[in-house]
Design a protein around this motif. Structure first.
Motif, PDB file in Angstrom:
ATOM      1  N   LEU A 114       0.794  -1.229   0.000  1.00 23.29           N
ATOM      2  CA  LEU A 114       0.000   0.000   0.000  1.00 23.29           C
ATOM      3  C   LEU A 114       0.824   1.275   0.000  1.00 23.29           C
ATOM      4  O   LEU A 114       0.280   2.371  -0.224  1.00 23.29           O
ATOM      5  N   ALA A 115       2.133   1.182   0.235  1.00 24.69           N
ATOM      6  CA  ALA A 115       2.947   2.374   0.459  1.00 24.69           C
ATOM      7  C   ALA A 115       2.873   3.378  -0.674  1.00 24.69           C
ATOM      8  O   ALA A 115       2.769   4.587  -0.445  1.00 24.69           O
ATOM      9  N   GLN A 116       2.952   2.890  -1.913  1.00 24.60           N
ATOM     10  CA  GLN A 116       3.001   3.813  -3.046  1.00 24.60           C
ATOM     11  C   GLN A 116       1.641   4.411  -3.392  1.00 24.60           C
ATOM     12  O   GLN A 116       1.551   5.293  -4.253  1.00 24.60           O
ATOM     13  N   PHE A 117       0.591   3.931  -2.735  1.00 23.64           N
ATOM     14  CA  PHE A 117      -0.757   4.410  -3.059  1.00 23.64           C
ATOM     15  C   PHE A 117      -1.385   5.226  -1.933  1.00 23.64           C
ATOM     16  O   PHE A 117      -2.326   5.983  -2.177  1.00 23.64           O
ATOM     17  N   ALA A 118      -0.910   5.066  -0.702  1.00 29.98           N
ATOM     18  CA  ALA A 118      -1.479   5.798   0.430  1.00 29.98           C
ATOM     19  C   ALA A 118      -1.330   7.302   0.212  1.00 29.98           C
ATOM     20  O   ALA A 118      -0.338   7.776  -0.351  1.00 29.98           O
ATOM     21  N   GLY A 119      -2.341   8.067   0.637  1.00 31.58           N
ATOM     22  CA  GLY A 119      -2.306   9.508   0.433  1.00 31.58           C
ATOM     23  C   GLY A 119      -3.280  10.227   1.332  1.00 31.58           C
ATOM     24  O   GLY A 119      -3.875   9.637   2.250  1.00 31.58           O
ATOM     25  N   SER A 120      -3.478  11.494   1.061  1.00 28.98           N
ATOM     26  CA  SER A 120      -4.316  12.331   1.924  1.00 28.98           C
ATOM     27  C   SER A 120      -5.763  12.410   1.463  1.00 28.98           C
ATOM     28  O   SER A 120      -6.600  12.997   2.149  1.00 28.98           O
ATOM     29  N   GLU A 121      -6.071  11.827   0.315  1.00 25.76           N
ATOM     30  CA  GLU A 121      -7.430  11.881  -0.216  1.00 25.76           C
ATOM     31  C   GLU A 121      -8.042  10.490  -0.244  1.00 25.76           C
ATOM     32  O   GLU A 121      -7.350   9.484  -0.394  1.00 25.76           O
ATOM     33  N   ALA A 122      -9.389  10.461  -0.091  1.00 24.85           N
ATOM     34  CA  ALA A 122     -10.108   9.190  -0.144  1.00 24.85           C
ATOM     35  C   ALA A 122      -9.962   8.564  -1.540  1.00 24.85           C
ATOM     36  O   ALA A 122      -9.898   9.288  -2.543  1.00 24.85           O
ATOM     37  N   PRO A 123      -9.880   7.243  -1.644  1.00 17.28           N
ATOM     38  CA  PRO A 123      -9.983   6.248  -0.570  1.00 17.28           C
ATOM     39  C   PRO A 123      -8.638   5.891   0.062  1.00 17.28           C
ATOM     40  O   PRO A 123      -8.561   4.935   0.823  1.00 17.28           O
ATOM     41  N   PHE A 124      -7.607   6.670  -0.265  1.00 18.63           N
ATOM     42  CA  PHE A 124      -6.246   6.272   0.104  1.00 18.63           C
ATOM     43  C   PHE A 124      -5.784   6.804   1.461  1.00 18.63           C
ATOM     44  O   PHE A 124      -4.631   6.645   1.828  1.00 18.63           O
ATOM     45  N   ASN A 125      -6.713   7.409   2.213  1.00 15.76           N
ATOM     46  CA  ASN A 125      -6.354   8.012   3.499  1.00 15.76           C
ATOM     47  C   ASN A 125      -6.910   7.262   4.700  1.00 15.76           C
ATOM     48  O   ASN A 125      -6.910   7.777   5.823  1.00 15.76           O
ATOM     49  N   SER A 126      -7.390   6.046   4.471  1.00 16.74           N
ATOM     50  CA  SER A 126      -7.903   5.239   5.593  1.00 16.74           C
ATOM     51  C   SER A 126      -7.755   3.766   5.255  1.00 16.74           C
ATOM     52  O   SER A 126      -7.694   3.376   4.084  1.00 16.74           O
ATOM     53  N   LEU A 127      -7.734   2.940   6.299  1.00 19.95           N
ATOM     54  CA  LEU A 127      -7.618   1.501   6.078  1.00 19.95           C
ATOM     55  C   LEU A 127      -8.868   0.960   5.399  1.00 19.95           C
ATOM     56  O   LEU A 127      -8.772   0.144   4.469  1.00 19.95           O
ATOM     57  N   ASP A 128     -10.031   1.418   5.824  1.00 17.98           N
ATOM     58  CA  ASP A 128     -11.264   0.969   5.170  1.00 17.98           C
ATOM     59  C   ASP A 128     -11.258   1.322   3.691  1.00 17.98           C
ATOM     60  O   ASP A 128     -11.594   0.492   2.839  1.00 17.98           O
ATOM     61  N   GLY A 129     -10.869   2.554   3.394  1.00 11.83           N
ATOM     62  CA  GLY A 129     -10.863   2.994   2.003  1.00 11.83           C
ATOM     63  C   GLY A 129      -9.902   2.182   1.153  1.00 11.83           C
ATOM     64  O   GLY A 129     -10.244   1.767   0.035  1.00 11.83           O
ATOM     65  N   MET A 130      -8.713   1.942   1.674  1.00 15.19           N
ATOM     66  CA  MET A 130      -7.718   1.210   0.890  1.00 15.19           C
ATOM     67  C   MET A 130      -8.078  -0.267   0.768  1.00 15.19           C
ATOM     68  O   MET A 130      -7.801  -0.903  -0.259  1.00 15.19           O
ATOM     69  N   CYS A 131      -8.704  -0.823   1.796  1.00 13.60           N
ATOM     70  CA  CYS A 131      -9.131  -2.219   1.711  1.00 13.60           C
ATOM     71  C   CYS A 131     -10.207  -2.398   0.635  1.00 13.60           C
ATOM     72  O   CYS A 131     -10.141  -3.350  -0.162  1.00 13.60           O
ATOM     73  N   LYS A 132     -11.181  -1.510   0.620  1.00 10.11           N
ATOM     74  CA  LYS A 132     -12.225  -1.608  -0.396  1.00 10.11           C
ATOM     75  C   LYS A 132     -11.634  -1.427  -1.790  1.00 10.11           C
ATOM     76  O   LYS A 132     -11.972  -2.147  -2.736  1.00 10.11           O
ATOM     77  N   TRP A 133     -10.748  -0.444  -1.924  1.00  2.00           N
ATOM     78  CA  TRP A 133     -10.080  -0.183  -3.209  1.00  2.00           C
ATOM     79  C   TRP A 133      -9.322  -1.416  -3.675  1.00  2.00           C
ATOM     80  O   TRP A 133      -9.460  -1.850  -4.830  1.00  2.00           O
ATOM     81  N   ALA A 134      -8.523  -2.022  -2.795  1.00  2.00           N
ATOM     82  CA  ALA A 134      -7.724  -3.183  -3.171  1.00  2.00           C
ATOM     83  C   ALA A 134      -8.613  -4.378  -3.500  1.00  2.00           C
ATOM     84  O   ALA A 134      -8.378  -5.098  -4.490  1.00  2.00           O
ATOM     85  N   SER A 135      -9.642  -4.595  -2.690  1.00  2.00           N
ATOM     86  CA  SER A 135     -10.539  -5.717  -2.922  1.00  2.00           C
ATOM     87  C   SER A 135     -11.277  -5.579  -4.242  1.00  2.00           C
ATOM     88  O   SER A 135     -11.415  -6.546  -5.006  1.00  2.00           O
ATOM     89  N   ASP A 136     -11.744  -4.365  -4.526  1.00  2.00           N
ATOM     90  CA  ASP A 136     -12.476  -4.128  -5.781  1.00  2.00           C
ATOM     91  C   ASP A 136     -11.594  -4.384  -7.006  1.00  2.00           C
ATOM     92  O   ASP A 136     -12.094  -4.742  -8.082  1.00  2.00           O
ATOM     93  N   LEU A 137     -10.275  -4.211  -6.848  1.00  2.00           N
ATOM     94  CA  LEU A 137      -9.354  -4.436  -7.965  1.00  2.00           C
ATOM     95  C   LEU A 137      -8.944  -5.902  -8.098  1.00  2.00           C
ATOM     96  O   LEU A 137      -8.227  -6.260  -9.043  1.00  2.00           O
ATOM     97  N   GLY A 138      -9.366  -6.735  -7.159  1.00  3.63           N
ATOM     98  CA  GLY A 138      -9.078  -8.156  -7.258  1.00  3.63           C
ATOM     99  C   GLY A 138      -7.930  -8.643  -6.411  1.00  3.63           C
ATOM    100  O   GLY A 138      -7.524  -9.814  -6.524  1.00  3.63           O
ATOM    101  N   TYR A 139      -7.396  -7.790  -5.539  1.00  4.43           N
ATOM    102  CA  TYR A 139      -6.312  -8.225  -4.660  1.00  4.43           C
ATOM    103  C   TYR A 139      -6.881  -9.026  -3.494  1.00  4.43           C
ATOM    104  O   TYR A 139      -8.016  -8.817  -3.066  1.00  4.43           O
TER     105      TYR A 139
END
Length: 350
Positions: A11-36
């Protein structure tokens, strides 16, 4: 043989200050939706994990793990690449690496080192509470400025450097051992552990510590012009983590390995999005499967040409395509049968 787990994403290269990359919930949903199916969590991102709490509270770790699993994901490893770097910093790099440290230890190398060692230990405790087997990190460097020896290195300098590096890491390795977790060093230019020889020197200095292992990333070997496939033959027993990252090396009459201080897009060696570089991933996945390496295939995305959005979308199916479902029987089992010693003797004519 084990089937490699994945696909997963660092997640390091994608985490940021804007949604969905600024929270664990947001990044989990993002990653799951992409098939990870897994995420590697950078511990310096406070929006993703609170290491102080994770080291102290099993309840916090259970809730964190449950949250990740609610999105159909698993935590593959925690990462302390930045904090591991601070375990060993040569004074030549003090100013630049101070930015990785909290303000209260900046400008104080001794305090910074002590803080880094303590933080990485806490990540070992947290990893144990989360039920993880491996942890991703950098070794730091005391010798990197001497990698191309001019002026020539004084006799004994390398030996002393690795002895000191081992002295700093041994308390960490012992702590991780208490929690049943391997420290997996990403062998990387800029680190004292950057290839097979330096890893062997470190192993010797740590008395072959069982928790000193490797995060295998072929991209850094492409840029060094190291045989990344034969590397697996040598060190497969120590490979406990895996970054799936692509790279290319196109030397010219003007530049080679060192890159001439050019920007990334203009270098002879540069990282690429998965499938756009020169790494032979089919052979890598084959060797890791053959050697029964129990690892997650974690995409680390770094590319100066393609957008991160496209790289993330393409990463999961690329990895999934390369994961080999390990064979559970030999293809010619049909011609075999139960062992009959009398029959075998007749076949041999004895």
């Amino acid at each position: 043989m084990n089937t490699i787990k994945g696909p997963a994403v660092f997640l390091a290269q994608f985490a940021g200050s804007e949604a969905p990359f600024n929270s664990l919930d947001g990044m989990c949903k993002w990653a799951s939706d992409l098939g990870y199916k897994g995420i590697q969590i950078p511990t310096w991102e406070a929006s993703l994990i609170d290491i102080e709490k994770a080291a102290e509270s099993q309840t916090y770790c259970d809730e964190l793990k449950g949250k990740v699993q609610s999105y159909g994901l698993e935590i593959t490893e925690l990462s302390t690449h930045l904090q591991g770097q601070l375990v060993a910093v040569h004074p030549a790099y003090d100013t630049m690496f101070d930015g990785f440290a909290p303000k209260h230890v900046q400008g104080n190398p001794k305090a910074r080192t002590e803080w880094a060692i303590d933080f990485v230990k806490k990540c070992g405790t947290a990893s144990g509470r989360l039920g993880l087997k491996s942890h991703a990190s950098f070794s730091g460097a005391l010798l990197w400025q001497t990698v191309y020896p001019w002026p020539q290195r004084p006799a004994g300098l390398v030996e002393l450097g690795f002895k000191e590096l081992a002295n700093r890491w041994l308390p960490i390795l012992n702590h991780f051992d208490e929690h049943g977790v391997d420290v997996c060093y990403e062998l990387h230019p800029g680190e004292d552990l950057h290839d097979g020889i330096t890893f062997e020197r470190f192993l010797e200095a740590t008395n072959n510590h069982t928790r000193a292992n490797i995060l295998y990333d072929p991209s850094h070997f492409v840029l060094q012009q190291l045989d990344y496939l034969t590397f697996i033959d040598y060190y497969h027993e120590r490979i406990k983590a895996f970054h799936v990252k692509d790279a290319e090396f196109n030397p010219s009459g003007k530049q080679g390995v060192y890159g001439g201080y050019a920007d990334w897009k203009d270098r002879a060696g540069r990282f690429r999005s998965l499938g756009d570089g020169q790494v032979d991933f089919k052979s890598i996945f084959t060797k890791l499967t053959k050697y029964n390496c129990d690892v997650w295939a974690v995409m680390e995305w770094e590319c100066c040409i393609k957008s991160s959005e496209q790289g993330a979308r393409e990463g999961a199916p690329f990895i999934q395509k390369h994961i080999i479902e390990a064979a559970t029987r030999s293809f010619d089992d049909f011609s075999g049968g139960d062992i009959d010693e009398d029959y075998l003797k007749r076949v041999l004519g004895i």
